[in-house]
Design an enzyme around this catalytic site. Sequence first.
Site, PDB file in Angstrom:
ATOM      1  N   GLN A  52     -23.855  30.447  54.337  1.00  0.00           N
ATOM      2  CA  GLN A  52     -25.010  31.311  54.024  1.00  0.00           C
ATOM      3  C   GLN A  52     -24.763  32.770  54.396  1.00  0.00           C
ATOM      4  O   GLN A  52     -25.629  33.611  54.174  1.00  0.00           O
ATOM      5  CB  GLN A  52     -26.253  30.806  54.772  1.00  0.00           C
ATOM      6  CG  GLN A  52     -26.722  29.433  54.340  1.00  0.00           C
ATOM      7  CD  GLN A  52     -27.261  29.404  52.917  1.00  0.00           C
ATOM      8  OE1 GLN A  52     -27.618  30.434  52.336  1.00  0.00           O
ATOM      9  NE2 GLN A  52     -27.316  28.222  52.343  1.00  0.00           N
TER      10      GLN A  52
ATOM     11  N   HIS B 131     -26.757  22.896  59.423  1.00  0.00           N
ATOM     12  CA  HIS B 131     -26.831  22.072  58.213  1.00  0.00           C
ATOM     13  C   HIS B 131     -26.147  20.741  58.540  1.00  0.00           C
ATOM     14  O   HIS B 131     -25.227  20.704  59.358  1.00  0.00           O
ATOM     15  CB  HIS B 131     -26.062  22.815  57.110  1.00  0.00           C
ATOM     16  CG  HIS B 131     -26.151  22.215  55.747  1.00  0.00           C
ATOM     17  ND1 HIS B 131     -25.420  21.122  55.364  1.00  0.00           N
ATOM     18  CD2 HIS B 131     -26.875  22.583  54.660  1.00  0.00           C
ATOM     19  CE1 HIS B 131     -25.686  20.838  54.098  1.00  0.00           C
ATOM     20  NE2 HIS B 131     -26.570  21.709  53.641  1.00  0.00           N
TER      21      HIS B 131
ATOM     22  N   ASP C  64     -19.335  28.211  60.195  1.00  0.00           N
ATOM     23  CA  ASP C  64     -19.825  27.819  58.872  1.00  0.00           C
ATOM     24  C   ASP C  64     -20.436  29.064  58.228  1.00  0.00           C
ATOM     25  O   ASP C  64     -21.544  29.478  58.577  1.00  0.00           O
ATOM     26  CB  ASP C  64     -20.862  26.701  59.051  1.00  0.00           C
ATOM     27  CG  ASP C  64     -21.569  26.346  57.746  1.00  0.00           C
ATOM     28  OD1 ASP C  64     -21.336  27.033  56.731  1.00  0.00           O
ATOM     29  OD2 ASP C  64     -22.362  25.390  57.755  1.00  0.00           O
TER      30      ASP C  64
ATOM     31  N   CYS D 254     -31.395  19.782  54.333  1.00  0.00           N
ATOM     32  CA  CYS D 254     -30.228  19.189  55.028  1.00  0.00           C
ATOM     33  C   CYS D 254     -30.173  19.686  56.475  1.00  0.00           C
ATOM     34  O   CYS D 254     -29.092  20.002  56.989  1.00  0.00           O
ATOM     35  CB  CYS D 254     -28.917  19.514  54.318  1.00  0.00           C
ATOM     36  SG  CYS D 254     -28.783  18.761  52.709  1.00  0.00           S
TER      37      CYS D 254
ATOM     38  N   LYS E 170     -22.217  29.495  46.416  1.00  0.00           N
ATOM     39  CA  LYS E 170     -23.258  30.318  47.036  1.00  0.00           C
ATOM     40  C   LYS E 170     -22.878  31.802  46.977  1.00  0.00           C
ATOM     41  O   LYS E 170     -23.689  32.674  47.264  1.00  0.00           O
ATOM     42  CB  LYS E 170     -23.471  29.890  48.487  1.00  0.00           C
ATOM     43  CG  LYS E 170     -23.988  28.442  48.593  1.00  0.00           C
ATOM     44  CD  LYS E 170     -24.492  28.122  49.955  1.00  0.00           C
ATOM     45  CE  LYS E 170     -24.590  26.635  50.206  1.00  0.00           C
ATOM     46  NZ  LYS E 170     -25.811  26.014  49.662  1.00  0.00           N
TER      47      LYS E 170
END
Length: 418
Positions: A215, A135, A212, A376, A238
Amino acid sequence: MTDLSVAKTMTADPRLDVEAIRRDFPILSQMINGKPLAYLDNAASSQKPLAVLDAMDRYYRTSHSNVHRGAHTLGDRATMAFEGARETVRGFLNAKNTREIVWTRGTTEAINLIAHGLAEHLQAGDEILVSHMEHHANIVPWQMLAERTGAKVVPVKVTPAGELDMESFDELLGDRTRILAISHVSNVLGTVNPVRDLIVRAKARNVITVIDGAQAVPHFQPDVQALACDFYVFSSHKLFGPTGIGVLYGREELLEKMPPYQGGGEMIERVSFERTTWNILPYKFEAGTPAIAEAVGLAAAIDYLGTIDRAAMEASEWALLERANSLVPSVPGMEVIGTAPGKVPVLSFKIEGLHPSDIGTLLDQQGIAIRTGNHCAMPLMDLYGVTGTARASFAFYNTLEEVERLFAGLQKIQRLFV
Ligand SMILES: Cc1ncc(COP(=O)(O)O)c(C=O)c1O
């Protein structure tokens, strides 16, 4: 508002009471453009259960004041709720202690904070390893850091199926690599990267590892001690929590060495015009009045998830993805981007002859919410030779019927417009 949640459920896994779960998410039970809402844009932001809405409402009705002031009862209540939330997040990530849990505005701010803090770690010619599937939030802060230090951002290749190319990884992880910044799960492809393996290889070369997890956390619970990463970041919104707050886990030893990100209240120990000193961890990184109610909301989301059978949740999401994959051939010209085994239920696709944004608009007319665009992730779009994709992303509250409605909608669009 008509309650359509019961009519819409078709349980993907018998252990999961999706009807009951959907009643916990009031936003799902509404009509959009005259049709029952099918919310399939969970990778962008997921919906919030009543437990979160109630916890934030209760906090503001009974306990709000500024935190860490200790001047009166409400101040104490707010501080207890706020620090209690930090402890909940610590437990969720299995961090060693709450000094390692820093509140941020989200994943983006967390990565910017880390990139800012690692400037002294880098020299000209050093390399920051990322991947082609990142991203922008996990590319641009590193480019900005590279610009300041003379370091270089180096992307690991991605295979046509959407997996990290391990040969490319091994080739690029070298003597100049100082930082590895990689997503646990790709927001476009749904690929689950083998982060444990990557961390082991990076650690063997003393490379700092930044994961990261934006997700990943909606689908499974990471264990930062088992992963042995240096940093792990995610956004509350999220993870079925409120917007405006996120989490930076950092190994204490590294956080201690990093300079503050912003100056102001809360992050100081003592201020004078001669010399200002920093507060202890994690407050050194938390300048200004924090997002208190949002921290309470995030903790409520984590507690809520704790009441749901994780294995059933994962099996249910898997069943949704399986059903979606099985229906792909029913839409002429449809191609899925990202077919890695073991991926999370994120389905990026294109349909020959249709622009992704038209697919999104036409599905919205049928009450079906998906995402379209570059997500993104422009370097990944370039790699696949597309300007954008359509993306349906599922959560544990979605149903098989919603998956079928998505495909019926796509068939109709394909029939009418191609
Ligand atoms: C993999 C990944 N990283 C980072 C981000 C940025 O998250 P936020 O906008 O909440 O800071 C996202 C958001 O879509 C994401 O999917």
